[in-house]
Design a protein around this motif. Structure first.
Motif, PDB file in Angstrom:
ATOM      1  N   ARG A  23     -33.033 -13.152  -9.733  1.00  0.00           N
ATOM      2  CA  ARG A  23     -33.600 -13.824 -10.898  1.00  0.00           C
ATOM      3  C   ARG A  23     -32.728 -14.986 -11.365  1.00  0.00           C
ATOM      4  O   ARG A  23     -33.241 -16.030 -11.772  1.00  0.00           O
ATOM      5  CB  ARG A  23     -33.777 -12.826 -12.042  1.00  0.00           C
ATOM      6  N   CYS A  24     -31.411 -14.844 -11.278  1.00  0.00           N
ATOM      7  CA  CYS A  24     -30.553 -15.910 -11.793  1.00  0.00           C
ATOM      8  C   CYS A  24     -30.639 -17.170 -10.937  1.00  0.00           C
ATOM      9  O   CYS A  24     -30.346 -18.269 -11.412  1.00  0.00           O
ATOM     10  CB  CYS A  24     -29.108 -15.429 -11.918  1.00  0.00           C
ATOM     11  N   PHE A  25     -31.057 -17.020  -9.684  1.00  0.00           N
ATOM     12  CA  PHE A  25     -31.216 -18.194  -8.828  1.00  0.00           C
ATOM     13  C   PHE A  25     -32.639 -18.751  -8.858  1.00  0.00           C
ATOM     14  O   PHE A  25     -32.855 -19.934  -8.627  1.00  0.00           O
ATOM     15  CB  PHE A  25     -30.825 -17.848  -7.390  1.00  0.00           C
ATOM     16  N   SER A  26     -33.605 -17.882  -9.164  1.00  0.00           N
ATOM     17  CA  SER A  26     -34.996 -18.335  -9.185  1.00  0.00           C
ATOM     18  C   SER A  26     -35.436 -18.813 -10.567  1.00  0.00           C
ATOM     19  O   SER A  26     -36.346 -19.625 -10.696  1.00  0.00           O
ATOM     20  CB  SER A  26     -35.931 -17.206  -8.715  1.00  0.00           C
ATOM     21  N   ASP A  27     -34.795 -18.298 -11.621  1.00  0.00           N
ATOM     22  CA  ASP A  27     -35.165 -18.663 -12.986  1.00  0.00           C
ATOM     23  C   ASP A  27     -33.909 -18.691 -13.845  1.00  0.00           C
ATOM     24  O   ASP A  27     -33.719 -17.853 -14.731  1.00  0.00           O
ATOM     25  CB  ASP A  27     -36.174 -17.650 -13.539  1.00  0.00           C
ATOM     26  N   ASP A  28     -33.045 -19.677 -13.612  1.00  0.00           N
ATOM     27  CA  ASP A  28     -31.777 -19.719 -14.335  1.00  0.00           C
ATOM     28  C   ASP A  28     -31.948 -20.029 -15.812  1.00  0.00           C
ATOM     29  O   ASP A  28     -31.035 -19.817 -16.615  1.00  0.00           O
ATOM     30  CB  ASP A  28     -30.815 -20.724 -13.695  1.00  0.00           C
ATOM     31  N   ARG A  29     -33.141 -20.503 -16.203  1.00  0.00           N
ATOM     32  CA  ARG A  29     -33.388 -20.774 -17.616  1.00  0.00           C
ATOM     33  C   ARG A  29     -33.447 -19.492 -18.435  1.00  0.00           C
ATOM     34  O   ARG A  29     -33.329 -19.525 -19.665  1.00  0.00           O
ATOM     35  CB  ARG A  29     -34.685 -21.556 -17.786  1.00  0.00           C
ATOM     36  N   ALA A  30     -33.627 -18.362 -17.758  1.00  0.00           N
ATOM     37  CA  ALA A  30     -33.681 -17.083 -18.461  1.00  0.00           C
ATOM     38  C   ALA A  30     -32.301 -16.630 -18.919  1.00  0.00           C
ATOM     39  O   ALA A  30     -32.178 -15.733 -19.752  1.00  0.00           O
ATOM     40  CB  ALA A  30     -34.308 -16.021 -17.563  1.00  0.00           C
ATOM     41  N   PHE A  31     -31.257 -17.268 -18.391  1.00  0.00           N
ATOM     42  CA  PHE A  31     -29.888 -16.881 -18.691  1.00  0.00           C
ATOM     43  C   PHE A  31     -29.177 -17.969 -19.492  1.00  0.00           C
ATOM     44  O   PHE A  31     -29.543 -19.141 -19.427  1.00  0.00           O
ATOM     45  CB  PHE A  31     -29.102 -16.649 -17.391  1.00  0.00           C
ATOM     46  N   THR A  32     -28.173 -17.560 -20.228  1.00  0.00           N
ATOM     47  CA  THR A  32     -27.278 -18.514 -20.883  1.00  0.00           C
ATOM     48  C   THR A  32     -26.145 -18.803 -19.908  1.00  0.00           C
ATOM     49  O   THR A  32     -25.412 -17.893 -19.514  1.00  0.00           O
ATOM     50  CB  THR A  32     -26.709 -17.933 -22.193  1.00  0.00           C
ATOM     51  N   ARG A  33     -26.020 -20.063 -19.516  1.00  0.00           N
ATOM     52  CA  ARG A  33     -24.995 -20.460 -18.549  1.00  0.00           C
ATOM     53  C   ARG A  33     -23.944 -21.302 -19.261  1.00  0.00           C
ATOM     54  O   ARG A  33     -24.267 -22.303 -19.909  1.00  0.00           O
ATOM     55  CB  ARG A  33     -25.625 -21.250 -17.410  1.00  0.00           C
ATOM     56  N   ILE A  34     -22.699 -20.892 -19.150  1.00  0.00           N
ATOM     57  CA  ILE A  34     -21.613 -21.546 -19.873  1.00  0.00           C
ATOM     58  C   ILE A  34     -20.671 -22.210 -18.876  1.00  0.00           C
ATOM     59  O   ILE A  34     -20.036 -21.541 -18.054  1.00  0.00           O
ATOM     60  CB  ILE A  34     -20.833 -20.530 -20.732  1.00  0.00           C
ATOM     61  N   VAL A  35     -20.629 -23.532 -18.938  1.00  0.00           N
ATOM     62  CA  VAL A  35     -19.713 -24.302 -18.087  1.00  0.00           C
ATOM     63  C   VAL A  35     -18.378 -24.386 -18.833  1.00  0.00           C
ATOM     64  O   VAL A  35     -18.194 -25.240 -19.707  1.00  0.00           O
ATOM     65  CB  VAL A  35     -20.278 -25.713 -17.799  1.00  0.00           C
ATOM     66  N   MET A  36     -17.471 -23.514 -18.516  1.00  0.00           N
ATOM     67  CA  MET A  36     -16.233 -23.396 -19.280  1.00  0.00           C
ATOM     68  C   MET A  36     -15.212 -24.471 -18.888  1.00  0.00           C
ATOM     69  O   MET A  36     -15.143 -24.883 -17.735  1.00  0.00           O
ATOM     70  CB  MET A  36     -15.630 -22.008 -19.087  1.00  0.00           C
ATOM     71  N   GLN A  37     -14.431 -24.873 -19.880  1.00  0.00           N
ATOM     72  CA  GLN A  37     -13.401 -25.889 -19.685  1.00  0.00           C
ATOM     73  C   GLN A  37     -12.014 -25.268 -19.874  1.00  0.00           C
ATOM     74  O   GLN A  37     -11.799 -24.524 -20.834  1.00  0.00           O
ATOM     75  CB  GLN A  37     -13.586 -27.035 -20.688  1.00  0.00           C
ATOM     76  N   PRO A  38     -11.081 -25.565 -18.978  1.00  0.00           N
ATOM     77  CA  PRO A  38      -9.733 -25.015 -19.099  1.00  0.00           C
ATOM     78  C   PRO A  38      -9.098 -25.335 -20.445  1.00  0.00           C
ATOM     79  O   PRO A  38      -9.231 -26.449 -20.967  1.00  0.00           O
ATOM     80  CB  PRO A  38      -8.970 -25.700 -17.958  1.00  0.00           C
ATOM     81  N   GLY A  39      -8.448 -24.330 -21.024  1.00  0.00           N
ATOM     82  CA  GLY A  39      -7.760 -24.508 -22.293  1.00  0.00           C
ATOM     83  C   GLY A  39      -8.578 -24.170 -23.511  1.00  0.00           C
ATOM     84  O   GLY A  39      -8.027 -23.960 -24.596  1.00  0.00           O
ATOM     85  N   HIS A  40      -9.919 -24.108 -23.383  1.00  0.00           N
ATOM     86  CA  HIS A  40     -10.779 -23.706 -24.488  1.00  0.00           C
ATOM     87  C   HIS A  40     -10.840 -22.172 -24.528  1.00  0.00           C
ATOM     88  O   HIS A  40     -10.604 -21.511 -23.516  1.00  0.00           O
ATOM     89  CB  HIS A  40     -12.196 -24.254 -24.335  1.00  0.00           C
ATOM     90  N   LEU A  41     -11.191 -21.624 -25.691  1.00  0.00           N
ATOM     91  CA  LEU A  41     -11.374 -20.183 -25.815  1.00  0.00           C
ATOM     92  C   LEU A  41     -12.845 -19.895 -26.097  1.00  0.00           C
ATOM     93  O   LEU A  41     -13.431 -20.459 -27.023  1.00  0.00           O
ATOM     94  CB  LEU A  41     -10.511 -19.623 -26.951  1.00  0.00           C
ATOM     95  N   TYR A  42     -13.436 -19.004 -25.308  1.00  0.00           N
ATOM     96  CA  TYR A  42     -14.852 -18.652 -25.423  1.00  0.00           C
ATOM     97  C   TYR A  42     -14.949 -17.205 -25.909  1.00  0.00           C
ATOM     98  O   TYR A  42     -14.270 -16.323 -25.371  1.00  0.00           O
ATOM     99  CB  TYR A  42     -15.554 -18.828 -24.079  1.00  0.00           C
ATOM    100  N   LEU A  43     -15.789 -16.974 -26.901  1.00  0.00           N
ATOM    101  CA  LEU A  43     -15.919 -15.661 -27.515  1.00  0.00           C
ATOM    102  C   LEU A  43     -17.370 -15.207 -27.454  1.00  0.00           C
ATOM    103  O   LEU A  43     -18.290 -15.986 -27.716  1.00  0.00           O
ATOM    104  CB  LEU A  43     -15.461 -15.695 -28.981  1.00  0.00           C
ATOM    105  N   PHE A  44     -17.593 -13.939 -27.125  1.00  0.00           N
ATOM    106  CA  PHE A  44     -18.953 -13.384 -27.132  1.00  0.00           C
ATOM    107  C   PHE A  44     -18.883 -11.872 -27.297  1.00  0.00           C
ATOM    108  O   PHE A  44     -17.822 -11.256 -27.171  1.00  0.00           O
ATOM    109  CB  PHE A  44     -19.728 -13.785 -25.870  1.00  0.00           C
ATOM    110  N   TRP A  45     -20.053 -11.288 -27.592  1.00  0.00           N
ATOM    111  CA  TRP A  45     -20.128  -9.827 -27.733  1.00  0.00           C
ATOM    112  C   TRP A  45     -20.219  -9.223 -26.340  1.00  0.00           C
ATOM    113  O   TRP A  45     -21.310  -9.050 -25.799  1.00  0.00           O
ATOM    114  CB  TRP A  45     -21.325  -9.421 -28.584  1.00  0.00           C
ATOM    115  N   GLY A  46     -19.077  -8.877 -25.762  1.00  0.00           N
ATOM    116  CA  GLY A  46     -19.060  -8.352 -24.402  1.00  0.00           C
ATOM    117  C   GLY A  46     -19.769  -7.025 -24.268  1.00  0.00           C
ATOM    118  O   GLY A  46     -20.376  -6.728 -23.241  1.00  0.00           O
ATOM    119  N   TYR A  47     -19.701  -6.214 -25.318  1.00  0.00           N
ATOM    120  CA  TYR A  47     -20.360  -4.903 -25.293  1.00  0.00           C
ATOM    121  C   TYR A  47     -21.872  -5.049 -25.272  1.00  0.00           C
ATOM    122  O   TYR A  47     -22.568  -4.313 -24.567  1.00  0.00           O
ATOM    123  CB  TYR A  47     -19.942  -4.102 -26.528  1.00  0.00           C
TER     124      TYR A  47
END
Length: 253
Positions: A175-199
């Motif tokens: 699904r992630c390759f056929s409909d990537d719009r269904a997912f939130t994709r984060i292009v991370m940058q070195p040195g930034h801090l990304y926070l999310f509800w991992g649980y």
């Protein structure tokens, strides 16, 4: 790295961003000089491992680097505590972070990618150290906030078993390759801090080219079922070292 505390308004803003967008970002968490030192150290560490997958768990494993200081930073721990308490309405008794440095490269790095999972911790934070600039970058992929915080460890275990099987993993990959719009994709940058509800968020990383390097410092806060006797028995049965992250929590993030 964090040298000051955050206002209540700033904490509330981070919580709103995670709730609405799936994640929040704190730019420039590491200074350019700190990031350069970390990148040089990571490159040397991976080279010493034969340019293959490396995962270093705990503060001792990164002693002498800024990651050791960050993992014990009172301001960082306090920020994680306030974010978690603000989101859950409950006071956490956790006084520290669970951390891992995860370096994806070579064939081993590819095998450790595209494994969808839920964390056992409420809050997951990631600071990229090295990220490929083109090709297969290993971007963070998630279905944010898909489940509530479970009061029962057994219900949490059922959630994980429903995901951690060949059929569901195969479906999610397709699904992630056929409909990537269904997912939130984060292009991370070195040195930034990304926070999310991992649980609460089903997440993974996309593959990384075998000749590239993706290195991320992962910090978890507040193990929801950390006091569960059943969880403790299962960790012991699986041979998990006390105080270290389980395979389900860090190696796929």
């Amino acid at each position: 790295m964090p040298h000051s505390t955050f206002s209540q308004a700033q904490v509330a803003s981070l919580i709103r961003a995670i709730d609405s967008d799936g994640y929040a970002v704190l730019p420039g968490w590491a200074s350019p000089a700190q990031l350069k030192d970390l990148q040089d150290w990571v490159t040397q560490t991976v080279a010493s491992a034969g340019n293959e997958y490396v995962a270093l768990s705990g503060r001792r494993a990164v002693e002498g680097t800024p990651l050791h200081d960050l993992g014990g930073s009172r301001n960082f721990i306090d920020l994680c505590r306030r974010i978690t308490e603000g989101a859950t309405g409950e006071r956490s008794t956790d006084t520290g972070l669970t951390q891992t440095l995860r370096c994806l490269t070579g064939d081993g790095g590819r095998k450790e990618s595209l494994i969808f999972h839920y964390d056992s911790f409420v809050l997951t934070t990631i600071m990229p150290v090295c990220m490929p600039q083109s090709g297969e970058r290993g971007d963070l992929l998630m279905l944010p906030n898909r489940r509530p915080l479970r009061r029962s460890y057994v219900r949490n275990l059922i959630d994980k078993l429903l995901v951690d099987n060949t059929w569901v993993q195969r479906y999610l990959k397709k699904r992630c390759f056929s409909d990537d719009r269904a997912f939130t994709r984060i292009v991370m940058q070195p040195g930034h801090l990304y926070l999310f509800w991992g649980y609460r968020s089903l997440h993974t990383n996309l593959p990384v080219a075998a000749d590239a390097l993706r290195a991320t410092a992962v910090f978890h806060y507040h193990n929801v079922h950390g006091s569960s006797s059943l969880a403790g028995r299962l960790r012991k049965a699986l041979g998990t070292v006390k105080g270290q992250p389980t395979h389900e929590d860090v190696p796929q993030t």
